[in-house]
Design an enzyme around this catalytic site. Structure first.
Site, PDB file in Angstrom:
ATOM      1  N   LYS A  35      -8.490  -9.693   9.167  1.00 61.24           N
ATOM      2  CA  LYS A  35      -8.824  -8.267   8.977  1.00 61.24           C
ATOM      3  C   LYS A  35      -8.475  -7.836   7.556  1.00 61.24           C
ATOM      4  CE  LYS A  35      -5.783  -5.021  10.337  1.00 61.24           C
ATOM      5  NZ  LYS A  35      -5.374  -4.062   9.293  1.00 61.24           N
ATOM      6  N   ASN A  36      -7.305  -8.230   7.090  1.00 59.75           N
ATOM      7  CA  ASN A  36      -6.819  -7.730   5.793  1.00 59.75           C
ATOM      8  C   ASN A  36      -7.416  -8.443   4.598  1.00 59.75           C
ATOM      9  OD1 ASN A  36      -5.418  -5.859   7.195  1.00 59.75           O
ATOM     10  ND2 ASN A  36      -3.409  -6.814   6.946  1.00 59.75           N
ATOM     11  N   CYS A 129       0.589   7.432   7.590  1.00 53.20           N
ATOM     12  CA  CYS A 129       0.417   6.887   8.944  1.00 53.20           C
ATOM     13  C   CYS A 129       1.800   6.722   9.550  1.00 53.20           C
ATOM     14  CB  CYS A 129      -0.324   5.558   8.898  1.00 53.20           C
ATOM     15  SG  CYS A 129       0.675   4.310   8.157  1.00 53.20           S
ATOM     16  N   ARG A 134       2.955   6.008   2.440  1.00 54.41           N
ATOM     17  CA  ARG A 134       1.942   5.127   1.846  1.00 54.41           C
ATOM     18  C   ARG A 134       1.145   5.835   0.742  1.00 54.41           C
ATOM     19  NH1 ARG A 134      -0.618   1.889   6.716  1.00 54.41           N
ATOM     20  NH2 ARG A 134      -1.062   0.328   5.108  1.00 54.41           N
ATOM     21  N   ASP A 317       4.084  -7.296   8.579  1.00 58.17           N
ATOM     22  CA  ASP A 317       3.219  -7.083   9.746  1.00 58.17           C
ATOM     23  C   ASP A 317       3.679  -7.872  10.964  1.00 58.17           C
ATOM     24  OD1 ASP A 317       0.123  -6.829   7.832  1.00 58.17           O
ATOM     25  OD2 ASP A 317       1.777  -5.437   8.171  1.00 58.17           O
ATOM     26  N   ARG A 409      -7.656  -2.099  16.517  1.00 57.93           N
ATOM     27  CA  ARG A 409      -7.844  -2.014  15.069  1.00 57.93           C
ATOM     28  C   ARG A 409      -7.729  -3.386  14.429  1.00 57.93           C
ATOM     29  NH1 ARG A 409      -4.572   2.378  12.043  1.00 57.93           N
ATOM     30  NH2 ARG A 409      -5.986   1.464  10.525  1.00 57.93           N
TER      31      ARG A 409
HETATM   32  C1  EPZ Z   1      -1.623  -3.845   3.183  1.00 63.75           C
HETATM   33  O1  EPZ Z   1      -1.430  -2.441   3.230  1.00 63.75           O
HETATM   34  C2  EPZ Z   1      -2.006  -4.254   4.596  1.00 63.75           C
HETATM   35  N1  EPZ Z   1      -3.246  -3.594   4.978  1.00 63.75           N
HETATM   36  C3  EPZ Z   1      -0.892  -3.859   5.566  1.00 63.75           C
HETATM   37  O2  EPZ Z   1      -1.256  -4.318   6.863  1.00 63.75           O
HETATM   38  C4  EPZ Z   1       0.386  -4.578   5.135  1.00 63.75           C
HETATM   39  O3  EPZ Z   1       1.449  -4.189   5.975  1.00 63.75           O
HETATM   40  C5  EPZ Z   1       0.721  -4.216   3.683  1.00 63.75           C
HETATM   41  O4  EPZ Z   1      -0.409  -4.524   2.832  1.00 63.75           O
HETATM   42  C6  EPZ Z   1       1.923  -4.976   3.169  1.00 63.75           C
HETATM   43  O5  EPZ Z   1       1.713  -6.334   3.265  1.00 63.75           O
HETATM   44  C7  EPZ Z   1      -4.422  -4.104   4.526  1.00 63.75           C
HETATM   45  O6  EPZ Z   1      -4.454  -5.077   3.805  1.00 63.75           O
HETATM   46  C8  EPZ Z   1      -5.664  -3.398   4.969  1.00 63.75           C
HETATM   47  P1  EPZ Z   1       0.964  -1.896   0.087  1.00 63.75           P
HETATM   48  P2  EPZ Z   1      -1.253  -1.611   1.849  1.00 63.75           P
HETATM   49  O7  EPZ Z   1       0.143  -1.090  -0.859  1.00 63.75           O
HETATM   50  O8  EPZ Z   1      -2.129  -2.170   0.804  1.00 63.75           O
HETATM   51  C9  EPZ Z   1       4.084   1.312  -1.354  1.00 63.75           C
HETATM   52  C10 EPZ Z   1      -1.694  -4.091   9.154  1.00 63.75           C
HETATM   53  O9  EPZ Z   1      -0.925  -3.907  10.106  1.00 63.75           O
HETATM   54  N2  EPZ Z   1       3.029   1.777  -2.259  1.00 63.75           N
HETATM   55  O10 EPZ Z   1       1.353  -3.292  -0.288  1.00 63.75           O
HETATM   56  O11 EPZ Z   1      -1.377  -0.174   2.177  1.00 63.75           O
HETATM   57  C11 EPZ Z   1       3.772   1.689   0.084  1.00 63.75           C
HETATM   58  O12 EPZ Z   1       4.209   3.003   0.339  1.00 63.75           O
HETATM   59  C12 EPZ Z   1      -1.496  -3.309   7.878  1.00 63.75           C
HETATM   60  O13 EPZ Z   1      -2.649  -4.909   9.149  1.00 63.75           O
HETATM   61  C13 EPZ Z   1       3.347   2.732  -3.214  1.00 63.75           C
HETATM   62  O14 EPZ Z   1       4.488   3.173  -3.313  1.00 63.75           O
HETATM   63  O15 EPZ Z   1       0.264  -1.952   1.513  1.00 63.75           O
HETATM   64  C14 EPZ Z   1       4.536   0.668   0.884  1.00 63.75           C
HETATM   65  O16 EPZ Z   1       5.877   1.114   1.056  1.00 63.75           O
HETATM   66  C15 EPZ Z   1      -0.334  -2.317   7.983  1.00 63.75           C
HETATM   67  N3  EPZ Z   1       2.367   3.194  -4.041  1.00 63.75           N
HETATM   68  C16 EPZ Z   1       4.526  -0.569  -0.021  1.00 63.75           C
HETATM   69  O17 EPZ Z   1       4.118  -0.118  -1.324  1.00 63.75           O
HETATM   70  C17 EPZ Z   1       1.077   2.736  -3.973  1.00 63.75           C
HETATM   71  O18 EPZ Z   1       0.225   3.174  -4.777  1.00 63.75           O
HETATM   72  C18 EPZ Z   1       3.546  -1.629   0.431  1.00 63.75           C
HETATM   73  O19 EPZ Z   1       2.272  -1.034   0.449  1.00 63.75           O
HETATM   74  C19 EPZ Z   1       0.771   1.761  -2.999  1.00 63.75           C
HETATM   75  C20 EPZ Z   1       1.761   1.296  -2.157  1.00 63.75           C
END
Ligand code: EPZ
Length: 435
Positions: A35-36, A129, A134, A317, A409
């Site tokens: 999915k990701n 969420c 996020r 995850d 999802r």
């Molecule tokens: C991706 O989300 C995945 N989703 C998530 O999987 C996964 O948990 C996450 O990466 C971490 O591995 C998809 O790929 C669709 P991040 P993403 O940006 O990109 C902070 C699932 O269950 N952050 O790496 O949203 C954020 O708040 C989902 O399949 C900022 O501060 O994750 C978080 O604390 C859930 N500023 C941390 O980084 C930003 O601009 C990680 O977020 C962006 C992120």
């Protein structure tokens, strides 16, 4: 009510998933495409007017949501069985619908490709969420560095950049989404872009490989430093997305929790290394053979300490699913969640089953109990829902799960796959679904 990621406060829906626990899982599970990885690659199809074919794309709500966003932008998206045929010709980069982008955060990944190809985009702000606020600050900081003008509107962001130009971008946190958005934007920017402290997740590597299959030039994928040479045009592709390491990990952890013997595949075993290392530490017998992994668990898991980290650390995850399994381990495990600020929503539900879990900030002390007792549970998000299913499969007695739609999802055919492994699990439409 939009079924977005926000859990309705104080409202507990009717149960729709019924589980009778106590059966060890045995057999084989087919693992879907990730999915990701599908989501950013589906967004990247906006970078070309040519046809892109993505075979073997699973039927997942999140994939369906992004297909709807794509169609609203003007992209032709056709499902032929398990294959997706995508062609982004007549695109309106201002047409992304707010209710869909708010429903699924990954929709924001359209920003980079729209900006790169059309020089402009209006993208609704993604909702927060259940697992945290996020923000998107790292996405915006990087796009500005590439020359984009960013204007915040009411509930959306408007981007303009007649021409993106290569830049050196340092990510304060190796954000997966920010890395992916910037990778897609830089793919058609003038000159070279370097992304430092980039995310190294396998799904980011798959996106980079997809961009290269379209004629893009990306180096260093899978390391903390990405180098991208922008090209004027990207062409279509026929691309097989990697298998879903989180789906595979979920079934492996469920097998550990129920004391079973299950083989998952096809998988890329190197993508599962962090999980396999921790499961072996907990006493599971793991055999890797080509693109399959066999997990056997005899007796209780040993307690282990786990700290979620960006890849190649332990994946956040799988934190909730593993906590469910460790809640019946023979001792106390310490689980630290370093990636998200609020990813313990499953703990209160596990406690309803008799789990002994104490939370101190981002650390959970999980003292294993001899057994969990079935209970009426409520899912708050995708991976918390998976954790509750695992706990219910391992528990003594009957459990129900409300709002099991969260599972849809990210897990295709979850009940069918568990039932094929011997689980007593059934989905029944809840009354609220009838309304
Ligand atoms: C991706 O989300 C995945 N989703 C998530 O999987 C996964 O948990 C996450 O990466 C971490 O591995 C998809 O790929 C669709 P991040 P993403 O940006 O990109 C902070 C699932 O269950 N952050 O790496 O949203 C954020 O708040 C989902 O399949 C900022 O501060 O994750 C978080 O604390 C859930 N500023 C941390 O980084 C930003 O601009 C990680 O977020 C962006 C992120």
């Amino acid at each position: 009510m939009d079924r977005d990621e926000q859990e309705p406060v104080g409202v507990i829906a009717e149960p729709d998933l019924y589980i009778q626990g106590g059966q060890p899982l045995r057999g084989e599970v087919r693992i879907e495409a990730s999915k990701n990885a599908v989501l950013p690659i589906l967004a990247a199809t906006l970078l070309t007017a040519d046809t892109v074919r993505l075979p073997g794309v699973p039927w997942l709500h999140d994939v369906d949501t992004l297909c709807r966003v794509q169609r609203a932008l003007g992209t032709d998206v056709v499902r032929e069985g398990r294959d997706l045929m995508v062609q982004a010709i007549d695109i309106d980069p201002f047409a992304a619908p707010e209710h869909l982008v708010r429903r699924m955060r990954a929709s924001f990944l359209i920003a980079g490709p729209l900006l790169a190809r059309f020089g402009a985009a209006r993208v609704p702000l993604p909702g927060g969420c259940a697992i945290g606020s996020r923000p998107i600050d790292l996405h915006l900081k990087g796009l500005v560095a590439l020359g984009a003008d960013v204007q915040a509107g009411s509930g959306y962001i408007e981007f303009r950049a007649p021409r993106l130009r290569g830049a050196t971008i340092y990510l304060d946190f190796p954000s997966v989404g920010a890395t992916e958005n910037l990778l897609m934007a830089a793919a058609m920017a003038d000159g070279w872009t370097t992304i430092e402290n980039a995310a190294q997740e396998p799904e980011v590597v798959d996106l980079a490989n997809f961009l290269c299959s379209m004629g893009g030039e990306v180096r260093g994928a899978g390391t903390a430093e990405l180098r991208i040479h922008g090209v004027r045009r990207l062409h279509g592709a026929d691309y097989q997305v990697i298998s879903d390491r989180i789906e595979a990990g979920t079934y492996l952890v469920a097998t550990a929790a129920t004391g079973g013997d299950v083989t998952v595949g096809p998988v890329l075993p190197e993508h599962l290394k962090p999980l396999l290392a921790k499961l072996r530490e907990a006493g599971s017998v793991i055999d890797v053979a080509g693109d399959t992994v066999r997990m056997r668990q005899k007796g209780r898991l040993k307690p282990i300490d786990v700290k979620t980290m960006p890849h190649p650390g332990f994946p956040t995850d799988l934190q909730a699913p593993l906590m469910a399994a460790l809640s019946i381990a023979a001792g106390t495990s310490v689980i630290t969640e370093t990636v998200f600020e609020n990813r313990f929503m499953h703990v209160s539900e596990l406690r309803r089953m008799g789990a002994d879990i104490k939370i101190e900030g981002r650390t959970a002390m999980v003292t294993g109990v001899s057994y969990l007792t079935g209970a009426n549970l409520h899912a708050s998000d995708l991976r918390a829902a998976a954790a509750l299913v695992i706990a219910a499969l391992a528990a003594e007695g009957k459990s129900t799960v409300a709002d099991a739609y969260h599972l849809d999802r990210g897990y295709a055919g979850l009940e069918e796959k568990f039932a094929a492994l011997g689980a007593d699990i059934e989905r029944r439409a809840s009354c609220s679904e009838v309304v």
